[in-house]
Design a protein around this motif. Structure first.
Motif, mmCIF file in Angstrom:
data_model
loop_
_atom_site.group_PDB
_atom_site.id
_atom_site.type_symbol
_atom_site.label_atom_id
_atom_site.label_comp_id
_atom_site.label_asym_id
_atom_site.label_seq_id
_atom_site.Cartn_x
_atom_site.Cartn_y
_atom_site.Cartn_z
ATOM 1 N N ASP A 79 -5.466 -8.012 14.050
ATOM 2 C CA ASP A 79 -6.408 -7.331 13.164
ATOM 3 C C ASP A 79 -5.902 -7.262 11.726
ATOM 4 O OD1 ASP A 79 -4.387 -5.617 13.913
ATOM 5 O OD2 ASP A 79 -5.656 -3.838 13.972
ATOM 6 N N MET A 80 -4.683 -7.730 11.466
ATOM 7 C CA MET A 80 -4.100 -7.724 10.122
ATOM 8 C C MET A 80 -3.507 -9.094 9.796
ATOM 9 S SD MET A 80 -4.549 -4.749 8.899
ATOM 10 C CE MET A 80 -3.713 -3.315 8.322
ATOM 11 N N LEU A 81 -3.613 -9.477 8.517
ATOM 12 C CA LEU A 81 -2.957 -10.681 8.023
ATOM 13 C C LEU A 81 -1.757 -10.228 7.208
ATOM 14 C CD1 LEU A 81 -6.053 -12.721 6.811
ATOM 15 C CD2 LEU A 81 -4.912 -12.819 9.001
ATOM 16 N N VAL A 82 -0.613 -10.848 7.424
ATOM 17 C CA VAL A 82 0.622 -10.422 6.778
ATOM 18 C C VAL A 82 1.015 -11.422 5.691
ATOM 19 C CG1 VAL A 82 3.039 -9.796 7.145
ATOM 20 C CG2 VAL A 82 1.343 -9.302 8.918
ATOM 21 N N PHE A 83 1.262 -10.894 4.478
ATOM 22 C CA PHE A 83 1.665 -11.692 3.323
ATOM 23 C C PHE A 83 3.001 -11.171 2.809
ATOM 24 C CE2 PHE A 83 -2.890 -11.903 3.584
ATOM 25 C CZ PHE A 83 -3.197 -13.208 3.254
ATOM 26 N N MET A 84 3.807 -12.077 2.221
ATOM 27 C CA MET A 84 5.092 -11.679 1.675
ATOM 28 C C MET A 84 5.121 -11.980 0.180
ATOM 29 S SD MET A 84 8.938 -13.007 2.578
ATOM 30 C CE MET A 84 8.616 -14.653 1.957
ATOM 31 N N ASP A 85 5.537 -10.981 -0.618
ATOM 32 C CA ASP A 85 5.686 -11.140 -2.062
ATOM 33 C C ASP A 85 6.811 -12.147 -2.319
ATOM 34 O OD1 ASP A 85 6.636 -10.694 -4.806
ATOM 35 O OD2 ASP A 85 5.210 -9.035 -4.796
ATOM 36 N N ASN A 86 6.558 -13.140 -3.164
ATOM 37 C CA ASN A 86 7.548 -14.187 -3.433
ATOM 38 C C ASN A 86 8.742 -13.702 -4.234
ATOM 39 O OD1 ASN A 86 5.975 -15.979 -2.045
ATOM 40 N ND2 ASN A 86 5.156 -17.000 -3.845
ATOM 41 N N GLU A 87 8.611 -12.565 -4.952
ATOM 42 C CA GLU A 87 9.712 -12.068 -5.769
ATOM 43 C C GLU A 87 10.498 -10.959 -5.078
ATOM 44 O OE1 GLU A 87 8.122 -10.986 -9.572
ATOM 45 O OE2 GLU A 87 7.175 -12.949 -9.829
ATOM 46 N N THR A 88 9.793 -9.992 -4.502
ATOM 47 C CA THR A 88 10.472 -8.824 -3.920
ATOM 48 C C THR A 88 10.684 -8.968 -2.414
ATOM 49 O OG1 THR A 88 8.413 -7.649 -3.463
ATOM 50 C CG2 THR A 88 9.409 -7.318 -5.647
ATOM 51 N N PHE A 89 10.035 -9.932 -1.779
ATOM 52 C CA PHE A 89 10.078 -10.180 -0.339
ATOM 53 C C PHE A 89 9.477 -9.027 0.477
ATOM 54 C CE2 PHE A 89 13.643 -12.542 -2.227
ATOM 55 C CZ PHE A 89 13.161 -13.819 -2.014
ATOM 56 N N GLU A 90 8.720 -8.133 -0.187
ATOM 57 C CA GLU A 90 8.014 -7.066 0.526
ATOM 58 C C GLU A 90 6.825 -7.684 1.245
ATOM 59 O OE1 GLU A 90 6.781 -3.794 -1.927
ATOM 60 O OE2 GLU A 90 8.723 -3.707 -2.933
ATOM 61 N N GLN A 91 6.514 -7.111 2.419
ATOM 62 C CA GLN A 91 5.370 -7.607 3.181
ATOM 63 C C GLN A 91 4.169 -6.682 2.982
ATOM 64 O OE1 GLN A 91 6.387 -8.423 7.243
ATOM 65 N NE2 GLN A 91 7.900 -9.961 6.680
ATOM 66 N N THR A 92 2.994 -7.302 2.860
ATOM 67 C CA THR A 92 1.738 -6.582 2.674
ATOM 68 C C THR A 92 0.795 -6.991 3.793
ATOM 69 O OG1 THR A 92 2.029 -6.605 0.282
ATOM 70 C CG2 THR A 92 -0.198 -6.205 1.092
ATOM 71 N N GLU A 93 0.127 -6.000 4.389
ATOM 72 C CA GLU A 93 -0.862 -6.286 5.435
ATOM 73 C C GLU A 93 -2.265 -6.069 4.885
ATOM 74 O OE1 GLU A 93 0.137 -3.781 8.756
ATOM 75 O OE2 GLU A 93 1.529 -5.265 9.549
#
Length: 186
Positions: A79-93
């Motif tokens: 139910d969620m797509l996971v993305f990773m910030d290219n600079e901070t490596f934080e993940q966003t759903e």
């Protein structure tokens, strides 16, 4: 920052009544000696609906700062797509129901632009043309050489497109992510 409606340009984001809009066009509608109204075609950045509204020339709107960050698509957790910030490596759903169309063109490790406003994720901007491998296609029918003849093909994400008869399974094709149409060989 508040600006007069005259200064609102296509591509500007602004807030009004706790809603967030993107200006698509802003045209002055003059009639006779009247000062005229401004007809603004706008897109609600949360719902995606497009409306046209008129403003008096003296009205002001509050510009909104939209943040755009390059992120890498990692995976679909259901139910969620996971993305990773290219600079901070934080993940966003991001909820997958908000990205139904974009999901047709997302492959793991693709780089996309994620837009947000005050920490609220609004959506994902895909590149215009993306290369995909054709995983399944109908065989070309001999003698079917009518001008512009096409056949169905499935790309690696499972999305179906129409391709020319000469495209075969295993070939890489370019697909337009805005309308989902074949653009050519990659």
């Amino acid at each position: 920052m508040a600006v007069g409606i005259k200064q609102l340009k296509p591509g500007n984001a602004y807030t009004e009544n706790n809603d967030l809009f993107l200006c698509i066009s802003n045209d002055q509608n003059k009639q006779g000696r009247l000062s005229g109204k401004y007809m603004v075609k706008r897109k609600n950045m949360r719902t995606g609906s497009i409306t046209e509204i008129s403003y008096n020339p003296t009205e002001k709107v509050e510009l909104a700062m939209i943040e755009k960050r390059k992120m890498q698509y990692l995976y679909d957790s259901g139910d969620m797509l996971v993305f990773m910030d290219n600079e901070t490596f934080e993940q966003t759903e991001i909820p997958s129901e908000r990205l139904k169309w974009e999901l047709n063109f997302l492959k793991p490790s693709d780089e996309v632009e994620v837009t947000s406003y005050n920490g609220e994720v609004l959506g994902v901007a895909l590149p215009i043309n993306v290369a995909f491998v054709v995983t399944e296609t109908e065989p070309a029918i001999k003698g079917d050489t009518a001008t512009g003849a096409t056949k169905n093909a499935t790309i690696e994400t499972g999305f179906q497109i129409k391709v020319p008869l000469f495209i075969n399974e295993g070939e890489t094709v370019l697909v337009n992510t805005q309308d989902g149409k074949y653009q050519g060989r990659a």
